[in-house]
Design a protein around this motif. Structure first.
Motif, PDB file in Angstrom:
ATOM      1  N   LEU A   1      -3.882 -35.747  -2.944  1.00  0.00           N
ATOM      2  CA  LEU A   1      -3.633 -36.299  -4.272  1.00  0.00           C
ATOM      3  C   LEU A   1      -4.676 -35.831  -5.275  1.00  0.00           C
ATOM      4  O   LEU A   1      -4.378 -35.612  -6.457  1.00  0.00           O
ATOM      5  CB  LEU A   1      -3.603 -37.827  -4.211  1.00  0.00           C
ATOM      6  CG  LEU A   1      -2.352 -38.449  -3.564  1.00  0.00           C
ATOM      7  CD1 LEU A   1      -2.505 -39.962  -3.444  1.00  0.00           C
ATOM      8  CD2 LEU A   1      -1.099 -38.104  -4.364  1.00  0.00           C
ATOM      9  N   ASN A   2      -5.904 -35.659  -4.817  1.00  0.00           N
ATOM     10  CA  ASN A   2      -6.962 -35.168  -5.713  1.00  0.00           C
ATOM     11  C   ASN A   2      -6.680 -33.753  -6.205  1.00  0.00           C
ATOM     12  O   ASN A   2      -7.188 -33.338  -7.247  1.00  0.00           O
ATOM     13  CB  ASN A   2      -8.321 -35.202  -4.994  1.00  0.00           C
ATOM     14  CG  ASN A   2      -8.781 -36.625  -4.718  1.00  0.00           C
ATOM     15  OD1 ASN A   2      -8.364 -37.573  -5.403  1.00  0.00           O
ATOM     16  ND2 ASN A   2      -9.633 -36.800  -3.713  1.00  0.00           N
ATOM     17  N   ARG A   3      -5.877 -33.003  -5.441  1.00  0.00           N
ATOM     18  CA  ARG A   3      -5.500 -31.646  -5.843  1.00  0.00           C
ATOM     19  C   ARG A   3      -4.103 -31.600  -6.466  1.00  0.00           C
ATOM     20  O   ARG A   3      -3.572 -30.515  -6.711  1.00  0.00           O
ATOM     21  CB  ARG A   3      -5.523 -30.712  -4.632  1.00  0.00           C
ATOM     22  CG  ARG A   3      -6.885 -30.526  -3.971  1.00  0.00           C
ATOM     23  CD  ARG A   3      -6.722 -29.761  -2.657  1.00  0.00           C
ATOM     24  NE  ARG A   3      -7.984 -29.509  -2.005  1.00  0.00           N
ATOM     25  CZ  ARG A   3      -8.667 -28.368  -2.077  1.00  0.00           C
ATOM     26  NH1 ARG A   3      -8.196 -27.391  -2.821  1.00  0.00           N
ATOM     27  NH2 ARG A   3      -9.805 -28.219  -1.439  1.00  0.00           N
ATOM     28  N   ASN A   4      -3.503 -32.761  -6.665  1.00  0.00           N
ATOM     29  CA  ASN A   4      -2.136 -32.870  -7.174  1.00  0.00           C
ATOM     30  C   ASN A   4      -1.148 -32.160  -6.228  1.00  0.00           C
ATOM     31  O   ASN A   4      -0.254 -31.433  -6.651  1.00  0.00           O
ATOM     32  CB  ASN A   4      -2.023 -32.297  -8.594  1.00  0.00           C
ATOM     33  CG  ASN A   4      -0.734 -32.743  -9.274  1.00  0.00           C
ATOM     34  OD1 ASN A   4      -0.184 -33.801  -8.970  1.00  0.00           O
ATOM     35  ND2 ASN A   4      -0.242 -31.914 -10.191  1.00  0.00           N
ATOM     36  N   ILE A   5      -1.346 -32.403  -4.938  1.00  0.00           N
ATOM     37  CA  ILE A   5      -0.465 -31.835  -3.903  1.00  0.00           C
ATOM     38  C   ILE A   5       0.319 -32.974  -3.278  1.00  0.00           C
ATOM     39  O   ILE A   5      -0.261 -33.978  -2.839  1.00  0.00           O
ATOM     40  CB  ILE A   5      -1.275 -31.096  -2.828  1.00  0.00           C
ATOM     41  CG1 ILE A   5      -2.014 -29.899  -3.441  1.00  0.00           C
ATOM     42  CG2 ILE A   5      -0.371 -30.629  -1.695  1.00  0.00           C
ATOM     43  CD1 ILE A   5      -2.975 -29.225  -2.495  1.00  0.00           C
ATOM     44  N   ARG A   6       1.636 -32.826  -3.229  1.00  0.00           N
ATOM     45  CA  ARG A   6       2.504 -33.878  -2.707  1.00  0.00           C
ATOM     46  C   ARG A   6       2.891 -33.554  -1.269  1.00  0.00           C
ATOM     47  O   ARG A   6       3.294 -32.427  -0.958  1.00  0.00           O
ATOM     48  CB  ARG A   6       3.759 -33.983  -3.574  1.00  0.00           C
ATOM     49  CG  ARG A   6       4.633 -35.196  -3.299  1.00  0.00           C
ATOM     50  CD  ARG A   6       5.627 -35.390  -4.445  1.00  0.00           C
ATOM     51  NE  ARG A   6       6.477 -34.225  -4.610  1.00  0.00           N
ATOM     52  CZ  ARG A   6       7.717 -34.111  -4.104  1.00  0.00           C
ATOM     53  NH1 ARG A   6       8.230 -35.123  -3.406  1.00  0.00           N
ATOM     54  NH2 ARG A   6       8.420 -33.032  -4.313  1.00  0.00           N
TER      55      ARG A   6
ATOM     56  N   ASN B   1      -5.934 -26.615   5.727  1.00  0.00           N
ATOM     57  CA  ASN B   1      -5.730 -25.201   5.407  1.00  0.00           C
ATOM     58  C   ASN B   1      -4.602 -25.017   4.403  1.00  0.00           C
ATOM     59  O   ASN B   1      -4.680 -24.175   3.496  1.00  0.00           O
ATOM     60  CB  ASN B   1      -5.420 -24.404   6.683  1.00  0.00           C
ATOM     61  CG  ASN B   1      -6.636 -24.242   7.578  1.00  0.00           C
ATOM     62  OD1 ASN B   1      -7.772 -24.412   7.134  1.00  0.00           O
ATOM     63  ND2 ASN B   1      -6.391 -23.926   8.838  1.00  0.00           N
ATOM     64  N   ALA B   2      -3.518 -25.802   4.570  1.00  0.00           N
ATOM     65  CA  ALA B   2      -2.381 -25.713   3.649  1.00  0.00           C
ATOM     66  C   ALA B   2      -2.790 -26.123   2.241  1.00  0.00           C
ATOM     67  O   ALA B   2      -2.433 -25.457   1.260  1.00  0.00           O
ATOM     68  CB  ALA B   2      -1.232 -26.580   4.150  1.00  0.00           C
ATOM     69  N   SER B   3      -3.551 -27.196   2.118  1.00  0.00           N
ATOM     70  CA  SER B   3      -3.991 -27.661   0.795  1.00  0.00           C
ATOM     71  C   SER B   3      -4.938 -26.653   0.146  1.00  0.00           C
ATOM     72  O   SER B   3      -4.884 -26.435  -1.065  1.00  0.00           O
ATOM     73  CB  SER B   3      -4.659 -29.035   0.912  1.00  0.00           C
ATOM     74  OG  SER B   3      -5.848 -28.949   1.673  1.00  0.00           O
ATOM     75  N   GLU B   4      -5.792 -26.017   0.952  1.00  0.00           N
ATOM     76  CA  GLU B   4      -6.707 -25.012   0.399  1.00  0.00           C
ATOM     77  C   GLU B   4      -5.952 -23.756  -0.026  1.00  0.00           C
ATOM     78  O   GLU B   4      -6.346 -23.087  -0.982  1.00  0.00           O
ATOM     79  CB  GLU B   4      -7.776 -24.666   1.423  1.00  0.00           C
ATOM     80  CG  GLU B   4      -8.784 -25.795   1.649  1.00  0.00           C
ATOM     81  CD  GLU B   4      -9.761 -25.506   2.770  1.00  0.00           C
ATOM     82  OE1 GLU B   4      -9.537 -24.510   3.502  1.00  0.00           O
ATOM     83  OE2 GLU B   4     -10.728 -26.274   2.926  1.00  0.00           O
ATOM     84  N   SER B   5      -4.852 -23.441   0.679  1.00  0.00           N
ATOM     85  CA  SER B   5      -4.031 -22.302   0.279  1.00  0.00           C
ATOM     86  C   SER B   5      -3.321 -22.572  -1.039  1.00  0.00           C
ATOM     87  O   SER B   5      -3.178 -21.683  -1.878  1.00  0.00           O
ATOM     88  CB  SER B   5      -3.001 -22.001   1.373  1.00  0.00           C
ATOM     89  OG  SER B   5      -2.128 -20.969   0.986  1.00  0.00           O
ATOM     90  N   ILE B   6      -2.869 -23.819  -1.230  1.00  0.00           N
ATOM     91  CA  ILE B   6      -2.211 -24.195  -2.495  1.00  0.00           C
ATOM     92  C   ILE B   6      -3.225 -24.289  -3.618  1.00  0.00           C
ATOM     93  O   ILE B   6      -2.965 -23.901  -4.760  1.00  0.00           O
ATOM     94  CB  ILE B   6      -1.477 -25.542  -2.325  1.00  0.00           C
ATOM     95  CG1 ILE B   6      -0.338 -25.400  -1.308  1.00  0.00           C
ATOM     96  CG2 ILE B   6      -0.932 -26.051  -3.657  1.00  0.00           C
ATOM     97  CD1 ILE B   6       0.304 -26.720  -0.907  1.00  0.00           C
ATOM     98  N   ASP B   7      -4.409 -24.840  -3.319  1.00  0.00           N
ATOM     99  CA  ASP B   7      -5.494 -25.102  -4.278  1.00  0.00           C
ATOM    100  C   ASP B   7      -5.139 -26.313  -5.149  1.00  0.00           C
ATOM    101  O   ASP B   7      -5.690 -27.387  -4.980  1.00  0.00           O
ATOM    102  CB  ASP B   7      -5.789 -23.875  -5.137  1.00  0.00           C
ATOM    103  CG  ASP B   7      -7.104 -24.039  -5.898  1.00  0.00           C
ATOM    104  OD1 ASP B   7      -7.915 -24.909  -5.495  1.00  0.00           O
ATOM    105  OD2 ASP B   7      -7.321 -23.316  -6.881  1.00  0.00           O
ATOM    106  N   HIS B   8      -4.233 -26.148  -6.099  1.00  0.00           N
ATOM    107  CA  HIS B   8      -3.796 -27.259  -6.953  1.00  0.00           C
ATOM    108  C   HIS B   8      -2.298 -27.137  -7.216  1.00  0.00           C
ATOM    109  O   HIS B   8      -1.755 -26.034  -7.281  1.00  0.00           O
ATOM    110  CB  HIS B   8      -4.543 -27.261  -8.298  1.00  0.00           C
ATOM    111  CG  HIS B   8      -5.955 -27.739  -8.198  1.00  0.00           C
ATOM    112  ND1 HIS B   8      -6.999 -26.899  -7.885  1.00  0.00           N
ATOM    113  CD2 HIS B   8      -6.490 -28.990  -8.324  1.00  0.00           C
ATOM    114  CE1 HIS B   8      -8.122 -27.582  -7.852  1.00  0.00           C
ATOM    115  NE2 HIS B   8      -7.855 -28.861  -8.113  1.00  0.00           N
ATOM    116  N   ASP B   9      -1.671 -28.296  -7.370  1.00  0.00           N
ATOM    117  CA  ASP B   9      -0.276 -28.381  -7.798  1.00  0.00           C
ATOM    118  C   ASP B   9       0.670 -27.672  -6.817  1.00  0.00           C
ATOM    119  O   ASP B   9       0.950 -26.474  -6.946  1.00  0.00           O
ATOM    120  CB  ASP B   9      -0.082 -27.791  -9.205  1.00  0.00           C
ATOM    121  CG  ASP B   9      -0.982 -28.455 -10.228  1.00  0.00           C
ATOM    122  OD1 ASP B   9      -1.139 -29.685 -10.166  1.00  0.00           O
ATOM    123  OD2 ASP B   9      -1.545 -27.731 -11.076  1.00  0.00           O
ATOM    124  N   GLY B  10       1.160 -28.423  -5.866  1.00  0.00           N
ATOM    125  CA  GLY B  10       2.104 -27.859  -4.902  1.00  0.00           C
ATOM    126  C   GLY B  10       2.632 -28.912  -3.951  1.00  0.00           C
ATOM    127  O   GLY B  10       2.402 -30.119  -4.149  1.00  0.00           O
TER     128      GLY B  10
END
Length: 433
Positions: free
Chosen positions: A313-318, A347-356
């Motif tokens: 959520l801090n990266r705006n990832i759902r 790893n998935a969240s770091e690949s997205i970085d933000h908004d995904g």
């Protein structure tokens, strides 16, 4: 026209001529001439009968033998006719048929043994036809290709198969061998060769799995390196930290030494960071054996999702869940497997970085867990290096996350893959036995 037909024509002509002569002899009122002609008729009939039995009948039998050869009926035999020359031919023919029968039986036994050997072999065998289409695959190759249905393989070119291994096989030159490392951490030795069948060269591939041998060698090597480095680093940092602590305590009692104390504290923190850094490497070596218990896969995934939701959520990832209504039941070590899921989602969240988005899906047939993300993806060059010791695409990464995942999943007897698909999603798939 056949000889048999010509014989019956000759017989008819001779009998007709003799009938005419007999007729004239009968009306010539000469009993001697009549009986003489009748004797000639009888001798001619006897001669024709002998001629038929000695010449025509053996030729007919030999003709029947030719028909047997044409039909490839090697189990039948010709009967002897009681004539020396003809019986010699018949004996040679029967001996030849016996040899052909034995050769065919031997060939069938060899082919059957070869089929059994290929089907039981742990080495994958893929045969192609003259159009470079898959003619047949053995069970090992079918499993290695990862295509569920056999009809989806046979009759298609390797480039048409949805298989990472098939994509690696096609460019291999004829009579060449290459070692291939795929995105599922498996390593294969692939050989492209050919065999001759009915005068034509047919290509085939031999695929030998080297995964376990390479992993054992890699693990043995990096375990030794890590232990040696950890021993030296921990011993060195322990002595340095102790000395720096003493110096800091001494300088802190003096006046105007704040700058020196600050430098000492930074040095102590760096020593602790170094010790922590090497400890993380050592943890990979000390992964415990799983204490597997029957678990609900949906429950394990949902628990991990709640743990990682705040970071996402801090990266705006759902995180989007698509769980099977009837949860698959699996045997796993809950603690180790949660660490695996945390690493994958991280790893998935770091690949997205933000908004995904991160999509988590479970299924029962087969029992599968899939984690997909909308990140930047993985190129083909990187795919070949995934799950290699200490390889990382992150800046400053240590390359131990995927090694930890690999070791834990292998201890759970799971097969897995990580790749970016045509729809742009990067999927980490875990299949349970």
């Amino acid at each position: 026209m056949r000889i048999k037909g010509l014989f019956w024509i000759l017989t008819a002509l001779l009998l007709s001529v003799l009938a005419i002569i007999t007729y004239h002899a009968f009306y010539a009122e000469s009993s001697f001439m009549f009986f003489f002609v009748e004797g000639i008729v009888i001798l001619t009939i006897i001669y024709l009968f002998v001629f038929y039995s000695r010449i025509i009948k053996p030729l007919t039998i030999i003709g029947n033998g030719m028909d047997l050869l044409k039909e490839q009926d090697f189990s039948s035999r010709l009967s002897r006719v009681g004539q020396k020359e003809a019986d010699r031919i018949v004996d040679i023919f029967n001996k030849m048929m016996e040899q052909l029968k034995n050769e065919r039986l031997h060939l069938r036994e060899q082919n059957h043994f070869l089929d059994l050997l290929i089907n039981a072999s742990p080495m994958g065998v893929i045969m192609l036809n003259l159009d470079k289409e898959v003619l047949s695959v053995n069970p090992a190759a079918h499993k290695m290709l990862g295509v569920p249905s056999l009809p989806d393989i046979v009759g298609k070119r390797l480039s048409e198969l949805d298989s990472p291994l098939a994509a690696e096989l096609e460019p291999i030159p004829l009579y060449d061998s290459q070692t291939v490392r795929l995105n599922d951490a498996n390593i294969y030795k692939c050989t492209h060769s050919s065999f001759v069948d009915r005068g034509f060269h047919h290509s085939f591939y031999l695929v030998e799995m080297l995964t376990q041998e390479v992993f054992k060698a890699e693990k043995k090597a990096y375990e030794k390196v890590i232990r040696m480095i950890a021993h030296e680093v921990n011993n060195t940092t322990a002595g340095i930290t102790s000395t720096l602590d003493t110096l800091e305590a001494t300088f802190s009692e003096m006046q105007d030494t704040e700058d020196i104390c600050e430098v000492l504290r930074v040095s102590i923190e760096r020593c602790y960071s170094m010790s922590h850094f090497i400890t993380k490497f050592a943890d990979v070596v000390r992964i415990p054996e799983p204490q597997a218990k029957t678990q609900s896969l949906n429950a394990v995934v949902f628990s991990c999702k709640r743990f990682m939701e705040t970071i996402c959520l801090n990266r705006n990832i759902r995180i989007v869940m698509d769980l099977d209504p009837v949860s698959p039941i699996v045997n796993l070590d809950n603690s180790l497997f949660e660490q695996v899921l945390v690493n994958i989602i991280k790893n998935a969240s770091e690949s997205i970085d933000h908004d995904g988005e991160i999509y988590i899906r479970t299924s029962r047939n087969p029992v599968c867990l899939e984690i997909a993300d909308t990140g930047k993806g993985i190129d083909k060059e990187t795919e070949a290096k995934l799950f290699s010791p200490f390889f990382s695409t992150k800046r400053g990464g240590q390359g131990i996350g995927l090694i930890f995942i690999r070791e834990v999943l292998q201890k759970h007897n799971c097969s897995f893959s990580l790749r970016t698909y045509a729809d742009g999603l990067t999927r980490f798939r875990i299949l349970f036995e």
